[in-house]
Design an enzyme around this catalytic site. Structure first.
Site, short mmCIF file in Angstrom:
data_model
loop_
_atom_site.label_atom_id
_atom_site.label_comp_id
_atom_site.label_asym_id
_atom_site.label_seq_id
_atom_site.Cartn_x
_atom_site.Cartn_y
_atom_site.Cartn_z
N HIS A 101 0.71 -1.28 0.21
CA HIS A 101 0.03 0.03 0.11
C HIS A 101 0.90 1.14 -0.04
O HIS A 101 2.02 1.16 0.56
CB HIS A 101 -0.69 0.21 1.12
CG HIS A 101 -1.66 -1.01 1.57
ND1 HIS A 101 -1.18 -2.20 1.99
CD2 HIS A 101 -2.95 -1.05 1.70
CE1 HIS A 101 -2.49 -2.95 2.47
NE2 HIS A 101 -3.58 -2.23 2.02
N ASP A 104 2.10 1.92 3.44
CA ASP A 104 3.11 0.97 3.98
C ASP A 104 4.63 1.54 4.14
O ASP A 104 5.28 1.37 5.05
CB ASP A 104 3.36 -0.52 3.33
CG ASP A 104 1.97 -0.96 3.23
OD1 ASP A 104 0.95 -0.70 3.98
OD2 ASP A 104 1.83 -1.88 2.29
C1 XLS Z 1 -7.64 -6.71 4.22
C2 XLS Z 1 -7.19 -6.92 2.91
C3 XLS Z 1 -5.89 -6.08 2.64
C4 XLS Z 1 -5.89 -5.86 1.07
C5 XLS Z 1 -5.14 -4.83 0.64
O1 XLS Z 1 -8.40 -7.48 4.99
O2 XLS Z 1 -6.82 -8.21 2.95
O3 XLS Z 1 -4.79 -6.39 2.95
O4 XLS Z 1 -5.27 -7.17 0.52
O5 XLS Z 1 -5.53 -3.69 1.11
#
Ligand code: XLS
Ligand code: NI
Ligand code: NI
Length: 447
Positions: A101, A104
């Site tokens: 993200h 991140d």
């Molecule tokens: C959350 C989601 C997230 C997505 C990316 O539950 O799995 O990690 O994969 O935003």
């Protein structure tokens, strides 16, 4: 300087040790099986957030994680050090992809302009590393759920300024996707849902979400970022009800708003369970619709009701997931298995991140081996085609060809006796099927 106190993880092959070791027993990246290298079947990806950012918090406790870059007081220094740690991690684990993200990578500033500047500095460093290592980005995404401004959603927020902010944040995230050469771009609707219908204009919110996806896809085209766009369903959590509930709901939404030509699905194991489905079910729904894009690899726990994102270790589930993939011939046009997984809060040492990926990668590699063997022996294909064989001729063929109406079928069936109709059905012998699958798992993996 080294961050991780572990040797490179290599394929050691099965039976060298029954105890888990720092090596793969089933994942042999360059071994060709089913016509492809294992690394190309599986396309493993490390998730930046869970691996490098996750502090191992739960609703009742602070983070327990011990991480080797936890020694900087300046958050930007830490963000840059984390990139070094991340690339050393990828190299030691032997993966080809990672996913992230925007949030991140770098801390937020006070304005989006400042936030983007922080982010760009970290992305500069990532791009440099990519040149020397060849590491690829399976997908990137935008975190439009963490900051309190997204309390009521991003694209579905009732507040227009928040929609505009989300659009601007996403714009930059798409530009970054282009810079790092991301193969896919994921939208998980973090808070795109509702807490209560009493104060929610659901239709308006869904129209806003669709508009947002169209704008994103148009901007990606405009800048020449040709990633496959993916929607990631999840039924609940954090909101009480999420609009992208499951694969079927999301496909209906995509068709309603004319997004099914440009978007596919990114499916996650634990999300499937939260929706009351198996992972295999979700993958089958997408596969049948021609909309399987990529997979987030993790598993839930039947005894814990939330999205715990455990590393996959359940061979039965990985066999089932890989069975769907093997039938399709690939995960998706540019799909991979992204470990949207984290250690349990009690596994807090740095090397637990390696052990988690080892069990996850070996579980999917084992799943692939078993699924290919099942396919090679046509175990389930024969069984399924026999089961529907009454449609191959006679009345069945006429039904499928649209040659009979209700009246014709009444004429055909009206005098058949109870015994004749009973004889038209057959036992599924489901217990035998499950026994067979168990034998395939044990036998394939002990070869
Ligand atoms: C959350 C989601 C997230 C997505 C990316 O539950 O799995 O990690 O994969 O935003
Ligand atoms: Ni998830
Ligand atoms: Ni996910």
């Amino acid at each position: 300087m080294s961050y991780w106190n572990i040797d490179k993880i290599n394929y050691i092959g099965p039976h060298k040790s029954l105890k888990s070791t720092s090596g793969f027993q089933y994942y042999n990246p360059d071994e060709v099986i089913g016509g492809k290298k294992m690394r190309d079947w599986l396309r493993f990806s490390v998730a930046y957030w869970h691996t490098f950012d996750q502090r191992l918090v739960d609703p009742f406790g602070d983070g327990t994680a011990i991480r080797p870059y936890d020694k900087y007081s300046d958050p930007m220094d830490q963000a840059l050090a984390k990139v070094d740690a991340a690339f050393e991690f990828y190299d030691k684990l032997g993966v080809d992809f990672f996913a992230f993200h925007d949030r991140d990578l770098a801390p937020e500033g006070d304005t989006l302009r400042e936030t983007n500047q922080n982010l760009d500095k970290v992305v500069d460093k990532i791009v440099e590393y990519q040149k020397t290592t060849g590491m690829k980005v399976l997908w990137n995404t935008s975190n439009l759920f963490n900051n309190p401004r997204f309390v009521a959603g991003a694209a579905t927020s009732p507040y227009a300024d928040i929609f505009a902010y989300s659009a601007a944040q996403l714009k930059h995230s798409l530009e970054i996707g282009k810079r790092v050469g991301a193969q896919n771009y994921v939208f998980w609707g973090g808070r795109e849902g509702y807490e209560s219908l009493w104060n929610t204009d659901m239709k308006r919110e869904q129209e806003h979400a669709a508009k947002f996806f169209h704008l994103a896809k148009d901007y990606a085209k405009e800048i020449g970022f040709d990633a496959q766009m993916l929607l990631e369903p999840k039924p609940k959590e954090p909101t009480t009800h999420q609009y992208d509930f499951d694969a079927a709901t999301t496909i209906a939404f995509m068709k309603e708003y004319n997004l099914d030509k440009d978007f596919k699905l990114n499916l996650e194991g634990n999300h499937a369970n939260l929706a009351g489905h198996t992972y295999q079910h979700e993958i089958r729904v997408a596969r049948d619709a021609g909309l399987l894009g990529s997979l987030d690899a993790n598993q839930g726990d039947k005894l814990i009701g939330w999205d715990i994102d455990e590393y996959p270790s359940n061979l039965y589930e990985t066999v089932a997931a890989m069975y769907e993939v093997v039938q399709l011939g690939q995960i998706g046009p540019r799909g991979g298995l992204n470990f949207d997984s984290k250690p349990r809060r009690s596994s807090f040492e740095p090397n637990d991140l390696f052990y988690g990926h080892i069990v996850g990668m070996d579980s999917f590699a084992a799943g692939l081996r078993v699924a290919l063997k099942l396919k090679e022996d046509k175990v389930l294909e024969n069984l399924v085609s026999d089961r529907y064989s009454s449609y191959n001729s006679g009345i069945g063929a006429q039904i499928e060809a649209g040659k009979v109406n209700f009246k014709d079928m009444e004429d055909y069936i009206i005098d058949k006796t109870q015994a004749e109709l009973r004889a038209a059905t057959h036992s599924d012998h489901l217990e035998q099927i499950k026994d067979t699958i168990n034998h395939y798992i044990v036998e394939t993996l002990s070869k």
